[in-house]
Structure formats: structure tokens, C-alpha cells
Design a protein around this motif. Structure first.
Motif, PDB file in Angstrom:
ATOM      1  N   VAL A 223       0.845  -1.185   0.000  1.00  0.00           N
ATOM      2  CA  VAL A 223       0.000   0.000   0.000  1.00  0.00           C
ATOM      3  C   VAL A 223       0.886   1.242   0.000  1.00  0.00           C
ATOM      4  O   VAL A 223       1.953   1.268   0.625  1.00  0.00           O
ATOM      5  CB  VAL A 223      -0.943  -0.009   1.236  1.00  0.00           C
ATOM      6  N   LEU A 225       1.278   4.889   1.207  1.00  0.00           N
ATOM      7  CA  LEU A 225       0.716   5.636   2.332  1.00  0.00           C
ATOM      8  C   LEU A 225       1.153   7.096   2.357  1.00  0.00           C
ATOM      9  O   LEU A 225       2.216   7.443   1.858  1.00  0.00           O
ATOM     10  CB  LEU A 225       1.145   4.974   3.654  1.00  0.00           C
ATOM     11  N   ASN A 226       0.300   7.897   2.981  1.00  0.00           N
ATOM     12  CA  ASN A 226       0.593   9.310   3.275  1.00  0.00           C
ATOM     13  C   ASN A 226       0.687  10.170   2.033  1.00  0.00           C
ATOM     14  O   ASN A 226       1.430  11.150   2.000  1.00  0.00           O
ATOM     15  CB  ASN A 226       1.881   9.438   4.091  1.00  0.00           C
ATOM     16  N   ARG A 238       0.834  -4.577   3.087  1.00  0.00           N
ATOM     17  CA  ARG A 238      -0.525  -4.369   3.600  1.00  0.00           C
ATOM     18  C   ARG A 238      -0.764  -5.243   4.825  1.00  0.00           C
ATOM     19  O   ARG A 238      -0.662  -6.464   4.768  1.00  0.00           O
ATOM     20  CB  ARG A 238      -1.575  -4.667   2.535  1.00  0.00           C
ATOM     21  N   SER A 242      -1.323  -0.923   8.422  1.00  0.00           N
ATOM     22  CA  SER A 242      -1.101  -0.057   7.257  1.00  0.00           C
ATOM     23  C   SER A 242      -2.418   0.255   6.543  1.00  0.00           C
ATOM     24  O   SER A 242      -2.574   1.338   5.976  1.00  0.00           O
ATOM     25  CB  SER A 242      -0.103  -0.698   6.296  1.00  0.00           C
ATOM     26  N   THR A 243      -3.379  -0.650   6.598  1.00  0.00           N
ATOM     27  CA  THR A 243      -4.697  -0.365   6.018  1.00  0.00           C
ATOM     28  C   THR A 243      -5.385   0.746   6.803  1.00  0.00           C
ATOM     29  O   THR A 243      -6.018   1.638   6.213  1.00  0.00           O
ATOM     30  CB  THR A 243      -5.566  -1.640   6.008  1.00  0.00           C
ATOM     31  N   ARG A 244      -5.255   0.710   8.119  1.00  0.00           N
ATOM     32  CA  ARG A 244      -5.830   1.792   8.939  1.00  0.00           C
ATOM     33  C   ARG A 244      -5.179   3.120   8.604  1.00  0.00           C
ATOM     34  O   ARG A 244      -5.860   4.143   8.461  1.00  0.00           O
ATOM     35  CB  ARG A 244      -5.643   1.482  10.431  1.00  0.00           C
ATOM     36  N   GLU A 246      -3.761   3.955   5.850  1.00  0.00           N
ATOM     37  CA  GLU A 246      -4.204   4.355   4.508  1.00  0.00           C
ATOM     38  C   GLU A 246      -5.536   5.088   4.573  1.00  0.00           C
ATOM     39  O   GLU A 246      -5.753   6.092   3.883  1.00  0.00           O
ATOM     40  CB  GLU A 246      -4.332   3.111   3.631  1.00  0.00           C
ATOM     41  N   GLN A 247      -6.432   4.607   5.422  1.00  0.00           N
ATOM     42  CA  GLN A 247      -7.779   5.158   5.498  1.00  0.00           C
ATOM     43  C   GLN A 247      -7.873   6.366   6.421  1.00  0.00           C
ATOM     44  O   GLN A 247      -8.695   7.255   6.199  1.00  0.00           O
ATOM     45  CB  GLN A 247      -8.737   4.064   5.969  1.00  0.00           C
ATOM     46  N   GLN A 248      -7.026   6.391   7.452  1.00  0.00           N
ATOM     47  CA  GLN A 248      -7.018   7.493   8.416  1.00  0.00           C
ATOM     48  C   GLN A 248      -5.584   8.000   8.553  1.00  0.00           C
ATOM     49  O   GLN A 248      -4.823   7.527   9.394  1.00  0.00           O
ATOM     50  CB  GLN A 248      -7.553   7.019   9.769  1.00  0.00           C
ATOM     51  N   VAL A 249      -5.220   8.963   7.732  1.00  0.00           N
ATOM     52  CA  VAL A 249      -3.845   9.454   7.695  1.00  0.00           C
ATOM     53  C   VAL A 249      -3.506  10.131   9.019  1.00  0.00           C
ATOM     54  O   VAL A 249      -4.199  11.062   9.453  1.00  0.00           O
ATOM     55  CB  VAL A 249      -3.652  10.459   6.543  1.00  0.00           C
TER      56      VAL A 249
END
Length: 314
Positions: A223, A225-226, A238, A242-244, A246-249
């Protein structure tokens, strides 16, 4: 099987294969195996623990009599005397990354060191050449680790930079074997850097859980990120964490690395972010560094010969 070009001549190695300077990971255990295999092992300084790094360099000299280098990650330098520190270690090759190449280039070259700078864009490459670097490591966004937020794939970035500069270029991001090495050379490079492939090697000091996750990963299991947040972007394996992210920077992406030791060496894959490149989807076994490099070079030559035989028919 040796390869002779500007990269091998500048670095004094048999093969133009560079091991990525992964923080906490690019230490003597891994880097000496790379150097002993005829490629270029690199010791990191981004962890900031220069006393430990000094000890790792001492270990390198006990483990290998082959050339090796040191990386200076400019954005993470804590000691203003980093140039003198590197010079004092007696190394001859330095890669710089994550910052302005002009910051230390002149001082390093004045001390007689060969300097390659890591770049994620054409603009960065031209700036580094103007600063006087000896060569470039051109890193596409497929690679693991910290990245430019405006990501560009190696297939686009590498031939673009090679068409605009005269210094030797090492391709990074997605390179893991002889076929991809041949592709890099076809695009104008004279070497490749391996990160995730070396991260998963037998001599890599990281926990087997991380290596197992790489071997089991599919090509879609990383993924980016940022993108648009504060600080650098990064590519990672992933996981739930890291999924969290990705969704909540988070306000600071670096806060996600507080548990890095527990992940890297304790095997807790949710303790931090596991920096990993997309090439994880092509890695199917944990193998010794010597085998990886020998097979890469052998398959590189075989790929080039096969293409020449098939398409050079007069």
C-alpha cells in the motif's frame, strides 16, 4: 560472468548490484554477504545510532575484504559531523538520499569519496548532477520505503532520467532478478539496487515473520501511504495497521514507527509499518544472498543473449 561498466569501475565490484540502505537492517550481517558475493553492500546511518554504526563498520572489515559503502539519509541526519564520521570510517563509496544532494556532496568528494544520490524525479536528478554527484540511483515508486508523494513508476522514470543525464545510473524499485536487471539496462541503467529482495534473504536480520509475509504476498499486497499528508509518502506491506493508516492518515506518519524494533526483530507485524516493495509478489522463497546475486547475474546474461538471438537476425 563479471560485468564491466562505469558502475563496477567506480565501485570496484564484480557486479553492478547494490543493496538498499534499509534503516536498522542494512548492517554488517547482510551487507557483508552482499559484498562477499561480488556486489555492493551498504551500511545505513538513518537509524541515527552512530556508535552502533561504527561497530557495524568494524564488523564489516572482519567479515569481508571487498568494497562496501555507507548511506547518508539527509532528512534524518542528527549529527552535524556526519561527513567527518563517514570519512573517518575509511569507506570510499557513499549514497545520499532523502534531501538536497548539494548539502554534503562537495565535502564528500573533496575527501575522495564516490557519491551517488537517490532521486525520485527528473528534477531531482538534474539537481543532483548539478551538485556534482558521480552517479544516480533512480528510484521508482514500486520500491518499498520512503517515497516522493508524487509517485512515478520505474518504467517511466528510469528511461526518462537516463535520456537526460550523462552520469551512470542505477535503477531501483521493482528489480529483483536477471530479467528485471536486463530491463533496467535496456532503459539506460548500468546497475540495479535491491531492497525487498535483500530484506527477505537468509542473511537479513529481520524476523522470520516478515520474511514469511513477503514470500506469501501477492503483487497487490503493498500500500502507498501518506499521499498528501505531512512528511514523506511510503510503500509498505498491507497489514491491518497499514490499512488503517491508509484510510485514516495520522498527523505524523513517523509516529507509526515507534514500535519498529518489535516489528523488525520481534516479529510483531502490527507493531509498526513493514516497509516493503511491490516486488514482494515475485519473491517465492527465502534464499542466501550469494544465490540471489549469482542467479541474477547468470539470468541477466542469459536474457540479453536470448533477446539478441531472437531479434538480431540481420
Amino acid at each position: 560472468m563479471k560485468i564491466s561498466n562505469r558502475v563496477t569501475e567506480l565501485l570496484g565490484v564484480d557486479y553492478p548490484v547494490i543493496q538498499a540502505p534499509m534503516g536498522w537492517i542494512a548492517r554488517a550481517q547482510l551487507a557483508s554477504a552482499v559484498s562477499n558475493a561480488g556486489a555492493m553492500g551498504i551500511i545505513e546511518t538513518s537509524s541515527g545510532d552512530l556508535d552502533a554504526i561504527r561497530g557495524e563498520i568494524r564488523k564489516m572489515r572482519e567479515l569481508t575484504d571487498k568494497p562496501f559503502g555507507v548511506n547518508i539519509a539527509l532528512a534524518y541526519v542528527r549529527d552535524p559531523g556526519i561527513v567527518q564520521f563517514v570519512v573517518d570510517q575509511g569507506v570510499k563509496f557513499v549514497t545520499t538520499s532523502a534531501g538536497d544532494p548539494s548539502r554534503y556532496c562537495a565535502d564528500l568528494k573533496a575527501a575522495g569519496l564516490t557519491v551517488f544520490h537517490v532521486v525520485p524525479t527528473l528534477a531531482g536528478a538534474l539537481k543532483a548532477v548539478a551538485a556534482g554527484v558521480d552517479g544516480l540511483i533512480v528510484e521508482g515508486s514500486e520500491g518499498g520505503g520512503f517515497k516522493n508523494q508524487r509517485d512515478v513508476a520505474s518504467m517511466v522514470l528510469l528511461p526518462l532520467v537516463c535520456s537526460k543525464v550523462d552520469v551512470p545510473v542505477i535503477g531501483a524499485g521493482g528489480f529483483s532478478d536477471g530479467a528485471t536487471m536486463a530491463a533496467a539496462f535496456a532503459m539506460g541503467a548500468e546497475g540495479i539496487q535491491m531492497g525487498t529482495r535483500m530484506l527477505s534473504a537468509s542473511e537479513s536480520p529481520v524476523h522470520d515473520n516478515w520474511k514469511k509475509a513477503i514470500v506469501e504476498a501477492q503483487e497487490t499486497d503493498t500500500v502507498f501511504l501518506n499521499r498528501g499528508g505531512k512528511g514523506p509518502a511510503l510503500r509498505a506491506l498491507r497489514t491491518a495497521r497499514s490499512t488503517r493508516v491508509e484510510q485514516q492518515v495520522p498527523e505524523s506518519i513517523m509516529s507509526e514507527f515507534a514500535g519498529v524494533q518489535a516489528l523488525y526483530f520481534g516479529g510483531d507485524m502490527e507493531a509498526a509499518i513493514a516497509l516493503t516493495g511491490q516486488v514482494c509478489g515475485r519473491i517465492d522463497a527465502v534464499r542466501p544472498v550469494q544465490d540471489i546475486i549469482e542467479e541474477t547475474v547468470r539470468d541477466f546474461h542469459a536474457t540479453v543473449a536470448r533477446l539478441a538471438a531472437r531479434y538480431n537476425r540481420g
